[in-house]
Design a protein around this motif. Structure first.
Motif, mmCIF file in Angstrom:
data_model
loop_
_atom_site.group_PDB
_atom_site.id
_atom_site.type_symbol
_atom_site.label_atom_id
_atom_site.label_comp_id
_atom_site.label_asym_id
_atom_site.label_seq_id
_atom_site.Cartn_x
_atom_site.Cartn_y
_atom_site.Cartn_z
ATOM 1 N N ARG A 208 0.824 -1.208 0.000
ATOM 2 C CA ARG A 208 0.000 0.000 0.000
ATOM 3 C C ARG A 208 0.857 1.256 0.000
ATOM 4 N NH1 ARG A 208 -3.804 -2.765 4.509
ATOM 5 N NH2 ARG A 208 -5.127 -3.950 3.080
ATOM 6 N N ALA A 209 1.993 1.193 0.651
ATOM 7 C CA ALA A 209 2.891 2.345 0.672
ATOM 8 C C ALA A 209 3.606 2.515 -0.672
ATOM 9 C CB ALA A 209 3.915 2.187 1.790
ATOM 10 N N ILE A 210 4.027 1.396 -1.269
ATOM 11 C CA ILE A 210 4.784 1.460 -2.524
ATOM 12 C C ILE A 210 3.878 1.823 -3.697
ATOM 13 C CG2 ILE A 210 6.126 0.084 -4.164
ATOM 14 C CD1 ILE A 210 7.177 -1.485 -1.725
ATOM 15 N N ASP A 211 2.744 1.136 -3.816
ATOM 16 C CA ASP A 211 1.809 1.399 -4.914
ATOM 17 C C ASP A 211 0.433 0.904 -4.510
ATOM 18 O OD1 ASP A 211 0.323 1.678 -7.197
ATOM 19 O OD2 ASP A 211 1.786 0.736 -8.521
ATOM 20 N N PRO A 212 -0.411 1.795 -4.002
ATOM 21 C CA PRO A 212 -1.726 1.363 -3.511
ATOM 22 C C PRO A 212 -2.616 0.798 -4.607
ATOM 23 C CG PRO A 212 -1.563 3.755 -3.545
ATOM 24 C CD PRO A 212 -0.193 3.232 -3.792
ATOM 25 N N ARG A 213 -2.302 1.067 -5.871
ATOM 26 C CA ARG A 213 -3.119 0.512 -6.954
ATOM 27 C C ARG A 213 -3.019 -1.000 -7.017
ATOM 28 N NH1 ARG A 213 -0.385 3.799 -11.720
ATOM 29 N NH2 ARG A 213 1.360 2.905 -10.546
ATOM 30 N N GLU A 214 -1.898 -1.537 -6.532
ATOM 31 C CA GLU A 214 -1.688 -2.986 -6.565
ATOM 32 C C GLU A 214 -1.980 -3.645 -5.220
ATOM 33 O OE1 GLU A 214 -1.006 -4.488 -9.352
ATOM 34 O OE2 GLU A 214 -0.914 -2.577 -10.430
ATOM 35 N N ALA A 215 -2.458 -2.861 -4.266
ATOM 36 C CA ALA A 215 -2.664 -3.390 -2.920
ATOM 37 C C ALA A 215 -3.985 -4.132 -2.817
ATOM 38 C CB ALA A 215 -2.642 -2.253 -1.902
ATOM 39 N N PRO A 216 -4.066 -5.138 -1.961
ATOM 40 C CA PRO A 216 -5.342 -5.814 -1.723
ATOM 41 C C PRO A 216 -6.310 -4.892 -1.013
ATOM 42 C CG PRO A 216 -3.686 -6.567 -0.159
ATOM 43 C CD PRO A 216 -2.970 -5.697 -1.155
ATOM 44 N N SER A 217 -7.581 -5.260 -1.014
ATOM 45 C CA SER A 217 -8.595 -4.440 -0.365
ATOM 46 C C SER A 217 -8.366 -4.416 1.137
ATOM 47 C CB SER A 217 -9.983 -4.990 -0.669
ATOM 48 O OG SER A 217 -10.168 -6.242 -0.027
ATOM 49 N N TYR A 218 -8.917 -3.417 1.759
ATOM 50 C CA TYR A 218 -8.738 -3.260 3.184
ATOM 51 C C TYR A 218 -9.620 -4.220 3.984
ATOM 52 C CZ TYR A 218 -6.135 0.981 2.146
ATOM 53 O OH TYR A 218 -5.203 1.869 1.672
ATOM 54 N N GLY A 219 -10.683 -4.674 3.381
ATOM 55 C CA GLY A 219 -11.559 -5.628 4.050
ATOM 56 C C GLY A 219 -12.321 -5.041 5.216
ATOM 57 N N VAL A 220 -12.651 -3.734 5.112
ATOM 58 C CA VAL A 220 -13.406 -3.080 6.176
ATOM 59 C C VAL A 220 -14.701 -2.532 5.595
ATOM 60 C CG1 VAL A 220 -11.359 -2.480 7.485
ATOM 61 C CG2 VAL A 220 -12.193 -0.887 5.749
ATOM 62 N N PRO A 221 -15.701 -2.236 6.415
ATOM 63 C CA PRO A 221 -16.955 -1.682 5.895
ATOM 64 C C PRO A 221 -16.717 -0.435 5.057
ATOM 65 C CG PRO A 221 -17.226 -2.352 8.178
ATOM 66 C CD PRO A 221 -15.758 -2.494 7.869
ATOM 67 N N GLY A 222 -17.354 -0.389 3.891
ATOM 68 C CA GLY A 222 -17.193 0.738 2.991
ATOM 69 C C GLY A 222 -16.101 0.552 1.966
ATOM 70 N N ASP A 223 -15.268 -0.478 2.119
ATOM 71 C CA ASP A 223 -14.210 -0.758 1.169
ATOM 72 C C ASP A 223 -14.781 -1.506 -0.038
ATOM 73 O OD1 ASP A 223 -11.704 -1.016 0.032
ATOM 74 O OD2 ASP A 223 -11.269 -2.870 1.103
ATOM 75 N N GLU A 224 -14.478 -1.027 -1.221
ATOM 76 C CA GLU A 224 -14.991 -1.698 -2.424
ATOM 77 C C GLU A 224 -13.840 -2.115 -3.329
ATOM 78 O OE1 GLU A 224 -17.699 0.996 -4.236
ATOM 79 O OE2 GLU A 224 -19.140 0.896 -2.599
#
Length: 224
Positions: A208-224
């Motif tokens: 997420r720090a290096i490139d958030p476009r490639e990061a997995p979802s956060y898995g929290v309410p409101g995350d799509e």
């Protein structure tokens, strides 16, 4: 009032440190590590300048033994300090001043060094080293195993109240910095619980720090 270890993963080059004490917030004052350079614990009547100093010296090309020798010559009131270091080759070194508190001792091997003061007995650091060397898996898992081994050997003479674990690997910031700053229960087990929760997410936080476009979802309410 403290026991700790600094360590290097020979397979990945990751550095780590784990520490526990009867004093509050021990990791905030005593734990230092830098990716590609090494890890340092500065403890016993703590001088927080000694950790960064040792890391700077190793970053400039000194080995851990050379850096600890320089710390011994440059540090103030060095007879009161304990400083442990591991470098990028896995070489280790320890300074334990003669004015270290209570029962104090140290132990070291390739890739790992442990020291402590105000200990229940003089076998604790060797138990920490042995626990690390006997363990396998992620460096964080091995640090927890080593601290548990030290605790099983007797740990500190008094009750433990704080603990921490610091990991660095490739990036400029710690990939894990987990702390229990005060508890009346076991701070090592509190950190171990935090590690079990954090470990599966460690790589995702780095991504997420290096490139958030490639990061997995956060898995929290409101995350799509």
């Amino acid at each position: 009032m403290t026991f700790s270890l600094v360590a290097r993963c020979a397979e990945t080059g990751m550095f780590g440190l784990a520490i526990s004490s009867s004093s509050p917030a021990v990791a905030a004052r005593c734990a230092y590590a830098r990716a590609g350079v090494g890890a340092v614990a500065s403890q016993n009547v703590t001088d927080p300048t000694l950790g960064p100093l040792a890391l700077d010296l190793m970053a400039e090309g000194m080995t851990a033994p050379e850096a600890i020798a320089a710390v011994q010559s440059q540090g103030k009131f060095i007879e009161y300090r304990q400083v442990l270091a591991v470098d990028k080759t896995g070489a280790t070194a320890i300074h334990s001043g003669p004015n270290s508190l209570g029962i104090w001792t140290q132990a070291q091997a390739q890739d790992v060094a442990s020291g402590g003061n105000m200990l229940a007995n003089d076998g604790v650091p060797q138990a920490v080293v042995d626990g690390f060397l006997a363990s396998t898996g992620h460096l964080g898992d091995r640090l927890i195993a080593a601290m548990r081994a030290g605790l099983a050997q007797g740990g500190e003479a008094g009750p433990l109240h704080s603990a921490g674990m610091l990991l660095v690997d490739k990036v400029a910031w710690p990939v894990a910095d987990l702390r229990c700053d005060w508890t009346e229960t076991c701070p090592i087990e509190n950190v171990a619980t935090a590690w079990e929760i954090y470990k599966p997410q460690l790589d995702a936080y780095v991504q997420r720090a290096i490139d958030p476009r490639e990061a997995p979802s956060y898995g929290v309410p409101g995350d799509e």
